[in-house]
Design a protein around this motif. Structure first.
Motif, PDB file in Angstrom:
ATOM      1  N   GLU A 120      -8.766   5.702   3.287  1.00 36.18           N
ATOM      2  CA  GLU A 120      -8.544   6.047   4.502  1.00 36.18           C
ATOM      3  C   GLU A 120      -8.296   4.841   5.727  1.00 36.18           C
ATOM      4  OE1 GLU A 120      -6.052   8.543   5.466  1.00 36.18           O
ATOM      5  OE2 GLU A 120      -6.359  10.035   4.139  1.00 36.18           O
ATOM      6  N   THR A 121      -9.224   3.823   5.335  1.00 36.72           N
ATOM      7  CA  THR A 121      -9.620   2.897   5.949  1.00 36.72           C
ATOM      8  C   THR A 121      -9.073   1.979   5.699  1.00 36.72           C
ATOM      9  OG1 THR A 121     -11.300   2.754   4.996  1.00 36.72           O
ATOM     10  CG2 THR A 121     -11.605   4.506   6.628  1.00 36.72           C
ATOM     11  N   ILE A 122      -8.317   1.938   5.414  1.00 33.57           N
ATOM     12  CA  ILE A 122      -7.659   0.472   4.320  1.00 33.57           C
ATOM     13  C   ILE A 122      -6.845  -0.129   5.962  1.00 33.57           C
ATOM     14  CG2 ILE A 122      -5.521   1.385   3.810  1.00 33.57           C
ATOM     15  CD1 ILE A 122      -5.209  -0.581   1.801  1.00 33.57           C
ATOM     16  N   THR A 123      -6.626  -0.811   6.636  1.00 28.25           N
ATOM     17  CA  THR A 123      -6.411  -1.821   7.515  1.00 28.25           C
ATOM     18  C   THR A 123      -4.369  -2.460   7.298  1.00 28.25           C
ATOM     19  OG1 THR A 123      -7.262  -3.806   7.964  1.00 28.25           O
ATOM     20  CG2 THR A 123      -8.075  -1.959   8.620  1.00 28.25           C
ATOM     21  N   SER A 124      -4.069  -2.838   7.986  1.00 29.50           N
ATOM     22  CA  SER A 124      -2.920  -3.625   7.689  1.00 29.50           C
ATOM     23  C   SER A 124      -3.094  -4.780   7.429  1.00 29.50           C
ATOM     24  CB  SER A 124      -2.272  -4.024   8.830  1.00 29.50           C
ATOM     25  OG  SER A 124      -1.650  -2.140   9.446  1.00 29.50           O
ATOM     26  N   GLU A 125      -4.484  -5.156   7.742  1.00 24.54           N
ATOM     27  CA  GLU A 125      -4.900  -7.115   7.486  1.00 24.54           C
ATOM     28  C   GLU A 125      -5.253  -6.949   5.579  1.00 24.54           C
ATOM     29  OE1 GLU A 125      -5.528  -5.886   9.728  1.00 24.54           O
ATOM     30  OE2 GLU A 125      -4.886  -7.243  11.685  1.00 24.54           O
ATOM     31  N   GLU A 126      -5.642  -5.800   5.454  1.00 22.90           N
ATOM     32  CA  GLU A 126      -5.897  -5.614   3.524  1.00 22.90           C
ATOM     33  C   GLU A 126      -4.932  -5.200   2.670  1.00 22.90           C
ATOM     34  OE1 GLU A 126     -10.831  -3.605   4.615  1.00 22.90           O
ATOM     35  OE2 GLU A 126      -9.157  -2.677   4.488  1.00 22.90           O
TER      36      GLU A 126
ATOM     37  N   PRO B 287      -1.780  -6.493   2.364  1.00 23.18           N
ATOM     38  CA  PRO B 287      -1.306  -7.531   1.258  1.00 23.18           C
ATOM     39  C   PRO B 287      -2.265  -7.979  -0.047  1.00 23.18           C
ATOM     40  CG  PRO B 287      -0.940  -8.095   3.219  1.00 23.18           C
ATOM     41  CD  PRO B 287      -2.012  -7.069   3.499  1.00 23.18           C
ATOM     42  N   LEU B 288      -3.208  -7.702   0.361  1.00 23.86           N
ATOM     43  CA  LEU B 288      -4.170  -7.685  -0.552  1.00 23.86           C
ATOM     44  C   LEU B 288      -3.991  -6.831  -2.366  1.00 23.86           C
ATOM     45  CD1 LEU B 288      -8.060  -7.967   1.130  1.00 23.86           C
ATOM     46  CD2 LEU B 288      -5.941  -9.803   0.059  1.00 23.86           C
ATOM     47  N   PHE B 289      -3.462  -5.529  -1.994  1.00 26.55           N
ATOM     48  CA  PHE B 289      -3.450  -4.733  -3.162  1.00 26.55           C
ATOM     49  C   PHE B 289      -1.449  -4.523  -3.102  1.00 26.55           C
ATOM     50  CE2 PHE B 289      -6.206  -2.493  -0.415  1.00 26.55           C
ATOM     51  CZ  PHE B 289      -7.446  -1.938  -0.968  1.00 26.55           C
ATOM     52  N   GLY B 290      -0.784  -5.830  -2.328  1.00 29.30           N
ATOM     53  CA  GLY B 290       0.292  -6.009  -2.921  1.00 29.30           C
ATOM     54  C   GLY B 290       1.526  -5.375  -2.202  1.00 29.30           C
ATOM     55  N   LEU B 291       1.188  -5.242  -1.067  1.00 31.22           N
ATOM     56  CA  LEU B 291       1.598  -4.434   0.302  1.00 31.22           C
ATOM     57  C   LEU B 291       2.102  -6.108   0.854  1.00 31.22           C
ATOM     58  CD1 LEU B 291       0.570  -1.503   0.499  1.00 31.22           C
ATOM     59  CD2 LEU B 291       1.084  -2.187   2.503  1.00 31.22           C
ATOM     60  N   ASN B 292       3.935  -6.180   1.091  1.00 27.76           N
ATOM     61  CA  ASN B 292       4.327  -6.814   1.835  1.00 27.76           C
ATOM     62  C   ASN B 292       4.515  -7.232   3.147  1.00 27.76           C
ATOM     63  OD1 ASN B 292       6.824  -5.851   2.143  1.00 27.76           O
ATOM     64  ND2 ASN B 292       7.581  -6.705   0.721  1.00 27.76           N
ATOM     65  N   LEU B 293       4.949  -8.170   3.596  1.00 29.10           N
ATOM     66  CA  LEU B 293       4.667  -8.098   5.399  1.00 29.10           C
ATOM     67  C   LEU B 293       5.789  -7.379   6.014  1.00 29.10           C
ATOM     68  CD1 LEU B 293       3.636 -11.917   6.668  1.00 29.10           C
ATOM     69  CD2 LEU B 293       1.908  -9.492   6.028  1.00 29.10           C
ATOM     70  N   ASP B 294       6.921  -7.196   5.080  1.00 29.18           N
ATOM     71  CA  ASP B 294       7.770  -5.760   5.663  1.00 29.18           C
ATOM     72  C   ASP B 294       7.383  -4.222   5.725  1.00 29.18           C
ATOM     73  OD1 ASP B 294       9.759  -8.205   6.526  1.00 29.18           O
ATOM     74  OD2 ASP B 294      10.226  -8.197   3.714  1.00 29.18           O
ATOM     75  N   GLU B 295       6.669  -4.020   4.805  1.00 30.89           N
ATOM     76  CA  GLU B 295       6.253  -3.069   4.951  1.00 30.89           C
ATOM     77  C   GLU B 295       5.141  -2.300   5.454  1.00 30.89           C
ATOM     78  OE1 GLU B 295       6.587  -1.293  -0.306  1.00 30.89           O
ATOM     79  OE2 GLU B 295       5.193  -3.007   0.242  1.00 30.89           O
ATOM     80  N   VAL B 296       4.624  -3.680   5.768  1.00 32.61           N
ATOM     81  CA  VAL B 296       3.244  -3.243   7.005  1.00 32.61           C
ATOM     82  C   VAL B 296       3.671  -3.375   8.028  1.00 32.61           C
ATOM     83  CG1 VAL B 296       1.291  -4.124   8.281  1.00 32.61           C
ATOM     84  CG2 VAL B 296       1.898  -4.616   5.421  1.00 32.61           C
ATOM     85  N   ASP B 297       4.889  -4.042   8.069  1.00 38.34           N
ATOM     86  CA  ASP B 297       6.198  -3.602   9.667  1.00 38.34           C
ATOM     87  C   ASP B 297       6.332  -2.523  10.238  1.00 38.34           C
ATOM     88  OD1 ASP B 297       4.843  -6.957  10.574  1.00 38.34           O
ATOM     89  OD2 ASP B 297       6.396  -7.842   9.431  1.00 38.34           O
ATOM     90  N   ALA B 298       7.267  -2.110   8.878  1.00 33.69           N
ATOM     91  CA  ALA B 298       7.971  -0.991   9.154  1.00 33.69           C
ATOM     92  C   ALA B 298       6.754   0.416   9.082  1.00 33.69           C
ATOM     93  CB  ALA B 298       8.664  -0.359   7.933  1.00 33.69           C
ATOM     94  N   ASN B 299       5.933   0.323   8.821  1.00 31.02           N
ATOM     95  CA  ASN B 299       5.405   0.947   8.898  1.00 31.02           C
ATOM     96  C   ASN B 299       4.027   1.364  10.019  1.00 31.02           C
ATOM     97  OD1 ASN B 299       4.055   3.473   6.181  1.00 31.02           O
ATOM     98  ND2 ASN B 299       4.767   1.211   5.736  1.00 31.02           N
ATOM     99  N   ARG B 300       3.667   0.196  10.784  1.00 29.31           N
ATOM    100  CA  ARG B 300       3.360  -0.150  11.261  1.00 29.31           C
ATOM    101  C   ARG B 300       4.809   0.687  13.111  1.00 29.31           C
ATOM    102  NH1 ARG B 300       3.145  -4.475  12.208  1.00 29.31           N
ATOM    103  NH2 ARG B 300       0.896  -4.990  11.478  1.00 29.31           N
TER     104      ARG B 300
END
Length: 523
Positions: free
Chosen positions: A398-404, A406-419
């Protein structure tokens, strides 16, 4: 003339033919007696030969039977014991002969410790066939056709049966155009495969290392398949860090109601590079939000060919190496081409794909004939298995951050969409992401080798043991017995071929006018 002598009457002439006959009969009787004497002498010689053989043979028991100095009761006892032991010996030898002819086999397990082990092929499929955002009115019925083409010959599911029957029967377009559509609206490898790493080396693999292959799940992707461009991969050290590590985004929001099953996740199959992947029957499923650890144990078996063993092989039309699964799929393909003149999407070969009309009118009506087509597909003489053992863990934390992320395969678009959606990264990943590690847990394997369980040398040893145990015989004893019978046969031939004609003395018959006078015999 002196009166004291009375004139004796002259004897009549003698018929020598009568004398000759009598003489000859007398000679016959004499020579017959000689003939029977010779026969008796031959029998005496034969008995003497048998007695000599009994005294000098190495076979136990026979010498006691022919020993004249042994009392008769003991000789009879030896006769019974010798015959009994010989009978048991014959029964045991016959049993060994029958066992030898039955070609028994045994399994020998060898433990091999090589410096490296070849990594298997991995086929990955998404439960979803088409991305929901790509479906519209213009391609809906074309996708229905493709869905039927993936699963033919099979009755349509209740979720798609109505549209196929009403609108797709008369559908006919260029199949190549439909395959191009499938490559666009189907699952894309760049979207599905978000992370790839081999042997813990940076940039060692990516989605480009996966080859598109068609199965009943539509677009699937093959890693480390048999290809001239692909070099064989070997794992040199144990552990998941030195194997294959993957991350997938199944896009749960893109699932459609056109799928035959309502499951969400992926199915994977570990197999040989030159073997077709039967995802439907042997695939392993993983749901989103889990990390699967697949530990491999490589094993192989080598079987004897017929007639000793039961394995065999035959050349295949669509595969370079014989496998039973490839043989069955090829058999089903050829039957489909024979009955309907076309093939389904997952079938190998270059025959044309079935049209909607062929699927509806031919393949659907001949499901049993095509699926149950019988071909000669024996067990392969070389069988390999990777015996995957799968364990799962929930991921991520549950504590995974947006910075971490991409280490699991997420791209920046996915991170931005969730934000933007104010949604947590962990919730998004548990809904869409799957992690898969495949590795060998040991750098050794077992080879089961089928060998002949009873060799001819073992047969000779058993026969020698039976002969020595029961009658004290050996190979030289068998030669002695053979020599005895040859000598016996030779003597018998001499007796049969002995001449039986007697020397006859013929006297020429006297002339009828010839007379003989005898000298007077004083009385």
């Amino acid at each position: 003339m002196d009166r004291n002598f009375q004139q004796r009457p002259r004897k009549p002439s003698v018929d020598f033919s009568t004398i000759t006959t009598i003489t000859t009969s007398t000679k016959d009787q004499s020579q017959d007696g000689d003939f029977f004497s010779q026969r008796q002498s031959s029998l005496n010689i034969s008995y003497q030969h048998e007695e000599d053989f009994a005294k000098r043979t190495s076979c136990h028991g026979i010498s006691h039977v022919f020993d004249d100095e042994t009392p008769k009761l003991r000789r009879l006892s030896w006769v019974f014991l010798t015959l009994a032991m010989a009978t048991i010996c014959i029964i045991q030898c016959a049993d060994r002969m029958i066992y030898l002819i039955s070609n028994p086999t045994k399994i020998v397990i060898k433990n091999e410790i090589p410096p490296r082990i070849r990594f298997p092929a991995v086929t990955i499929c998404n439960f979803n066939r088409f991305r929901n955002s790509t479906i519209n009115e213009s391609n809906y019925y074309r996708l229905q056709y493709l869905l039927r083409l993936m699963n033919a010959p099979q009755a349509p599911s209740k979720r798609s049966e109505f549209s196929f029957r009403n609108d797709l029967v008369n559908y006919s377009r260029n199949t190549n155009d439909d395959l191009d559509l499938l490559s666009k609206v189907g699952i894309q490898r760049q979207i599905l495969i978000r992370y790839c790493n081999w042997d813990n080396q940076p940039h060692s693999c990516s989605a480009e290392n996966f080859t598109l292959t068609y199965t009943k799940y539509g677009n699937c992707f093959l890693f480390n398949g048999q290809s001239a461009d692909n070099e064989a991969l070997y794992q040199k050290r144990i552990g998941r860090s030195h194997g294959l590590r993957l991350a997938f985004n199944v896009e749960a929001d893109q699932y459609t109601t056109m799928n035959p099953e309502p499951d969400v996740g992926i199915k994977f199959r570990i197999h040989e590079p030159d073997e077709p992947a039967d995802i439907e029957a042997q695939g392993v499923a993983i749901p989103p939000g889990y990390h699967a650890y697949v530990r491999l144990k490589y094993n192989e078996a080598k079987f004897l060919r017929k007639p000793i063993g039961k394995c065999d092989s035959r050349p295949l039309q669509y595969y370079d190496r014989y496998t039973r699964s490839g043989c069955k799929l090829e058999c089903k393909t050829n039957k489909s081409i024979e009955v309907c003149g076309c093939r389904a999407l997952y079938m190998p070969g270059s025959a044309p794909f079935c049209t909607a009309h062929q699927i509806n009118q031919c393949m659907t009506n001949n499901i049993e004939e095509i699926n149950n087509s019988s071909c000669y597909c024996p067990t392969a003489c070389l069988w390999t298995s990777y015996d995957p053992a799968v364990s799962y863990s929930m991921t991520p934390t549950e504590t995974i951050t947006s910075e971490e992320a991409p280490l699991f395969g997420l791209n920046l678009d996915e991170v931005d969409a969730n934000r933007v959606l104010n949604s947590s990264i962990s919730r998004y990943m548990r809904k869409n992401y799957i992690f898969l590690d495949i590795f060998f847990e040991r750098l050794r394997y077992n080879t089961a080798i089928q060998e002949l369980g009873y060799t001819f040398n073992a047969f000779l040893s058993d026969i020698g043991g039976q002969l020595g145990l029961f009658i004290g015989a050996s190979v030289l004893t068998m030669l002695e017995i053979g020599e005895y019978f040859l000598t016996k046969l030779k003597n018998l031939c001499k007796i049969i071929k002995r001449p039986t004609s007697q020397n006859e003395y013929e006297i020429a018959p006297a002339s009828p006018n010839t007379t003989f006078e005898e000298n007077p015999i004083p009385v």
